[in-house]
Design an enzyme around this catalytic site. Structure first.
Site, PDB file in Angstrom:
ATOM      1  N   HIS A  67       0.836  -1.207   0.000  1.00 13.61           N
ATOM      2  CA  HIS A  67       0.000   0.000   0.000  1.00 13.61           C
ATOM      3  C   HIS A  67       0.872   1.260   0.000  1.00 13.61           C
ATOM      4  CE1 HIS A  67      -2.730  -3.081   1.808  1.00 13.61           C
ATOM      5  NE2 HIS A  67      -3.551  -2.566   0.922  1.00 13.61           N
ATOM      6  N   TYR A 335       3.700  -5.167   9.493  1.00 15.44           N
ATOM      7  CA  TYR A 335       3.588  -3.711   9.580  1.00 15.44           C
ATOM      8  C   TYR A 335       4.740  -3.129  10.396  1.00 15.44           C
ATOM      9  CZ  TYR A 335      -1.281  -4.088   7.912  1.00 15.44           C
ATOM     10  OH  TYR A 335      -2.414  -4.324   7.193  1.00 15.44           O
TER      11      TYR A 335
END
Length: 362
Positions: A67, A335
């Protein structure tokens, strides 16, 4: 943010320490350690997953490994109190909670065209009055391609571009899909649902299951979706020929006023699986409109409020808990490692420059 439970004594390694951040129960802490590879060093590690993203997308210092192309947004969530019977989280009490968010497309190439993938994403952090946060990363599809971190890694490997063509090898991808029939429901869903023409008119789904805990301590398995008030329209032929239409469209819409979505919570039946993101629950399950998300501002990520946020879906307030879905631990660990890598790259090279047309830094 809930304070994580302490794992049992074990040899400490850096990936385990990073992976355990955000764990809320002992089992989750064990899951983080497993994904990081500290308990099973010859199996899948977070470094291998992030390495596969980098192999698929090429080096893009200072950007998220997935992303990478996106934009910061902000606004608030106006709760109507309807979900307070399911969860004691402050965000569901009637009233307003400030929100910072991020629209993006999947993939680690910040220069990718908006039409390079049929999926959009929306990530949010709700900050309650007591300081606790609810973070969620949602996609414009209601289910995931695979059930486990191992399958996800195999999918990334199968999608690695062939040096001769610059594209994934069709035979390799076909072999992966044949060996993993769990991918068929998502493929079928995508074929029947064209991409939205805007960030503003798409629905965004939690995909993974979670647990809401009410004031009595009773647990309710749930998923949720942000459903737009803006009518859906599919991507147009003109947009297919453009590279960066999503951000421009969002900016134009916000100049005319705020955009709104309804937070729809779906409550599982006892027979519905919570550990399989490839499986959709039946349409007749109880659904509750918990309130309205209002987005009224956007900012480029170079200096926007979402720049240094990791939208880790295991960062949860009291009243919301993770489920037994194994993808949640893997997402959190990935993440964390992605954040550490991109911030280190920026620290080592303060002159990193990310042109606006190439996507925003995150």
């Amino acid at each position: 943010m809930k304070i994580p439970s302490s794992p049992p004594p074990a040899p400490i390694c850096v990936p385990c320490r990073l992976a355990a951040i955000g764990a809320v129960v002992l089992a989750m802490a064990g899951g983080f350690a497993y994904v990081a590879g500290c308990l099973t060093p010859h199996r899948l590690t977070t470094h291998r997953i992030i390495g596969a993203f980098e192999a698929d997308n090429g080096p893009h210092p200072g950007f998220r490994r997935n992303h990478a192309k996106g934009v910061c947004v902000s606004g608030y969530f106006d709760s109507n109190g309807n979900a307070a019977a399911l969860s004691s989280a402050g965000v569901f009490a009637a009233g307003r909670t400030p929100v910072i968010g991020r629209f993006a497309i999947p993939g680690g190439n910040p220069s990718a065209a908006d039409t390079s993938v049929p999926i959009r994403s929306l990530a949010l952090v709700f900050t309650q009055h007591d300081g606790e946060q609810w973070r969620t990363g949602m996609n414009s599809v209601p289910l995931f391609a695979v059930r486990t971190p191992e399958q996800f890694y195999q999918q990334l490997v199968a999608a690695k571009p062939d040096p001769a063509t610059g594209k994934p090898n069709p035979a390799t991808l076909k072999a992966f899909y044949a060996a993993n029939p769990e991918t068929q429901p998502l493929q079928a869903w995508v074929k029947g649902h064209p991409p939205s023409s805007s960030f503003a008119n798409g629905s965004y789904y939690s995909v993974n299951a979670f647990r809401f805990v009410d004031a009595k301590g009773e647990v309710h398995a749930v998923r949720w979706a942000m459903v737009p008030e803006t009518p859906f329209t599919p991507v147009t032929d003109a947009q297919k020929a453009a590279k960066n239409f999503l951000d421009a469209d969002l900016d134009q819409r916000l100049q005319s006023g705020p955009l709104r979505w309804h937070l729809i919570v779906t409550v599982a039946a006892l027979t519905d699986p919570t550990n399989d993101a490839t499986h959709m629950w039946p349409n007749d399950r109880q659904q509750i409109d918990a309130g309205t998300l209002v987005i009224d501002h956007e900012t480029a990520q170079d200096d926007g409020p979402c720049r240094d946020i990791t939208f880790d879906p295991t960062v949860l307030p009291a009243g919301i808990e993770t489920s037994d879905d194994p993808l949640l631990a893997a997402r959190s660990a990935a993440y964390s490692l992605s954040y550490n890598r991109r911030t280190r790259e920026e620290a080592l090279n303060p002159n990193l420059h990310h042109p606006q047309q190439d996507g925003d830094r995150s």
